[in-house]
Design a protein around this motif. Structure first.
Motif, PDB file in Angstrom:
ATOM      1  N   VAL A 217      39.647  39.801  29.182  1.00  0.00           N
ATOM      2  CA  VAL A 217      41.060  40.163  29.296  1.00  0.00           C
ATOM      3  C   VAL A 217      41.687  39.490  30.514  1.00  0.00           C
ATOM      4  N   ALA A 218      40.954  39.484  31.625  1.00  0.00           N
ATOM      5  CA  ALA A 218      41.463  38.850  32.845  1.00  0.00           C
ATOM      6  C   ALA A 218      41.641  37.348  32.651  1.00  0.00           C
ATOM      7  N   ALA A 219      40.729  36.717  31.915  1.00  0.00           N
ATOM      8  CA  ALA A 219      40.844  35.276  31.664  1.00  0.00           C
ATOM      9  C   ALA A 219      42.113  34.971  30.865  1.00  0.00           C
ATOM     10  N   PHE A 220      42.398  35.793  29.847  1.00  0.00           N
ATOM     11  CA  PHE A 220      43.641  35.598  29.088  1.00  0.00           C
ATOM     12  C   PHE A 220      44.852  35.850  29.976  1.00  0.00           C
ATOM     13  N   SER A 221      44.772  36.873  30.817  1.00  0.00           N
ATOM     14  CA  SER A 221      45.884  37.190  31.705  1.00  0.00           C
ATOM     15  C   SER A 221      46.192  36.017  32.624  1.00  0.00           C
ATOM     16  N   ARG A 222      45.159  35.340  33.118  1.00  0.00           N
ATOM     17  CA  ARG A 222      45.392  34.177  33.981  1.00  0.00           C
ATOM     18  C   ARG A 222      46.031  33.031  33.196  1.00  0.00           C
ATOM     19  N   TRP A 223      45.565  32.824  31.968  1.00  0.00           N
ATOM     20  CA  TRP A 223      46.088  31.733  31.142  1.00  0.00           C
ATOM     21  C   TRP A 223      47.563  31.956  30.813  1.00  0.00           C
ATOM     22  N   SER A 267      52.610  37.849  40.626  1.00  0.00           N
ATOM     23  CA  SER A 267      51.426  37.314  41.293  1.00  0.00           C
ATOM     24  C   SER A 267      50.490  38.465  41.604  1.00  0.00           C
ATOM     25  N   GLY A 268      49.249  38.122  41.945  1.00  0.00           N
ATOM     26  CA  GLY A 268      48.261  39.148  42.222  1.00  0.00           C
ATOM     27  C   GLY A 268      47.327  38.715  43.331  1.00  0.00           C
ATOM     28  N   PRO A 269      46.474  39.630  43.805  1.00  0.00           N
ATOM     29  CA  PRO A 269      45.545  39.315  44.876  1.00  0.00           C
ATOM     30  C   PRO A 269      44.469  38.335  44.426  1.00  0.00           C
ATOM     31  N   LEU A 270      43.929  37.592  45.382  1.00  0.00           N
ATOM     32  CA  LEU A 270      42.892  36.624  45.091  1.00  0.00           C
ATOM     33  C   LEU A 270      41.527  37.209  45.391  1.00  0.00           C
ATOM     34  N   ALA A 271      40.488  36.563  44.868  1.00  0.00           N
ATOM     35  CA  ALA A 271      39.115  37.005  45.092  1.00  0.00           C
ATOM     36  C   ALA A 271      38.198  35.800  45.009  1.00  0.00           C
ATOM     37  N   GLU A 272      36.964  35.983  45.464  1.00  0.00           N
ATOM     38  CA  GLU A 272      35.991  34.912  45.445  1.00  0.00           C
ATOM     39  C   GLU A 272      34.730  35.381  44.738  1.00  0.00           C
ATOM     40  N   GLY A 273      33.896  34.393  44.344  1.00  0.00           N
ATOM     41  CA  GLY A 273      32.627  34.712  43.697  1.00  0.00           C
ATOM     42  C   GLY A 273      32.832  35.392  42.361  1.00  0.00           C
ATOM     43  N   LEU A 274      31.975  36.370  42.074  1.00  0.00           N
ATOM     44  CA  LEU A 274      32.052  37.072  40.792  1.00  0.00           C
ATOM     45  C   LEU A 274      33.356  37.857  40.652  1.00  0.00           C
ATOM     46  N   LYS A 275      33.894  38.309  41.771  1.00  0.00           N
ATOM     47  CA  LYS A 275      35.142  39.072  41.714  1.00  0.00           C
ATOM     48  C   LYS A 275      36.286  38.239  41.142  1.00  0.00           C
ATOM     49  N   LEU A 277      36.287  36.559  38.581  1.00  0.00           N
ATOM     50  CA  LEU A 277      36.309  36.692  37.125  1.00  0.00           C
ATOM     51  C   LEU A 277      37.215  37.830  36.672  1.00  0.00           C
ATOM     52  N   PHE A 278      37.551  38.728  37.590  1.00  0.00           N
ATOM     53  CA  PHE A 278      38.400  39.867  37.241  1.00  0.00           C
ATOM     54  C   PHE A 278      39.836  39.685  37.728  1.00  0.00           C
ATOM     55  N   MET A 279      40.167  38.514  38.272  1.00  0.00           N
ATOM     56  CA  MET A 279      41.530  38.260  38.734  1.00  0.00           C
ATOM     57  C   MET A 279      42.491  38.204  37.558  1.00  0.00           C
ATOM     58  N   SER A 280      43.626  38.897  37.682  1.00  0.00           N
ATOM     59  CA  SER A 280      44.625  38.882  36.608  1.00  0.00           C
ATOM     60  C   SER A 280      45.557  37.683  36.716  1.00  0.00           C
TER      61      SER A 280
END
Length: 297
Positions: A217-223, A267-275, A277-280
């Motif tokens: 879901v997060a991957a689609f949200s980013r796209w 816009s939304g917060p950023l993350a690194e590593g495995l986190k 993968l959950f970025m919107s």
């Protein structure tokens, strides 16, 4: 990252709640006893709960957004800024060929905006007070074009469909594995679920599978953010959209949007590593580069 965690936790909580309800009221056991324990019956059961829950969330999205942000819908503009805001949204909606959305302002210090609603012709577009105070009108106009792009692209409905299908698969897979474990623990190959082992395994697997579903879901949200940026560039100009995204970098990932609608923000917060993968939302640098033609979405 806390906002994304809340967004994911909301979906997982729905699935866990369904499991508890099924356990308390014996829905799983009744389904098996009435001959619905086969793959077809189980799939129908999972689809009703998985898709039904997702579309109920969509139907309530505007109400939840208004209540959780304290957004004030502009029924009658009280000043020149509100009149301009309504006119800008109306122009973008007409250009996109959709009905006029409700327009609202909510009190928040950061620059943000979101769109939600069940259909293209009954949407809500809301902007923060911080966005109106810290961006010029050319930039705000581009942000509004971005949000109208989300509505015109049907992103809320598509996201709901994806979430519903994944919820269905999560419910189905968790119960199939739960039956297998319960049968192994009971020593009976005819066990169709209902024991303690089944309940525990279903609960655990819905969390695990739900996490993987949330990544999709997060991957689609980013796209979809790239598509909405392209719409904003079309409606307000590429330079204006790039300028708005550059201005948003001053947010430094800050957001006061509740977790249930954080994915709908500009816009939304950023993350690194495995986190990550959950970025919107994708990084703003990447979104700017795509608009400038230096990268691909």
């Amino acid at each position: 990252m806390r906002r994304i965690a809340l967004f994911i936790a909301t979906n997982l909580a729905v699935l866990l709640l369904l499991s508890i309800v099924c356990r308390i009221f014996g829905i799983d056991q009744m389904a098996a006893a009435r001959g619905y324990g086969g793959m077809g019956g189980l799939l129908a059961f999972a689809a009703v709960f998985g898709m039904g829950g997702a579309f109920i969330s969509l139907a309530l999205s505007k109400w939840i957004a208004k209540r959780s942000t304290g957004a004030r819908v502009i029924a009658q503009p009280q000043n020149e800024t509100e009149r301009w805001l309504l006119d800008a949204v109306r122009r973008h909606a007409q250009a996109a060929g959709i009905g006029m959305p409700e327009v609202a302002i909510y009190d928040a210090p950061e620059m943000n905006a979101f769109a939600t609603g069940m259909t293209k012709n009954s949407a809500l577009v809301a902007v923060s007070s911080g966005l109106l105070q810290q961006m010029n009108r050319e930039q705000v106009n581009a942000v509004l074009g971005h949000e109208i792009g989300h509505v015109a692209n049907g992103d809320m409905v598509t996201l709901t469909l994806i979430q519903g299908v994944l919820n269905t698969l999560v419910i189905l897979a968790a119960r199939l594995v739960g039956r297998a474990v319960d049968s192994w623990l009971s020593g009976s190959s005819n066990n169709r679920g209902g024991g303690l082992g089944y309940f525990v395994v279903v609960m655990v697997l819905q969390v695990v599978f739900g996490l993987f579903a949330s990544m999709i879901v997060a991957a689609f949200s980013r796209w979809r953010e790239f598509r909405a940026d392209a719409a904003g560039a079309t409606f307000a100009g590429r330079g204006a959209m790039i300028s708005a995204l550059q201005r948003l970098q001053a947010n430094h990932g800050a957001s006061t949007l509740p977790g249930t609608i954080a994915a709908f923000g500009i816009s939304g917060p950023l993350a690194e590593g495995l986190k990550a993968l959950f970025m919107s939302h994708p990084p703003l640098d990447q979104r700017i580069a795509v608009l400038q033609g230096g990268a691909r979405a």
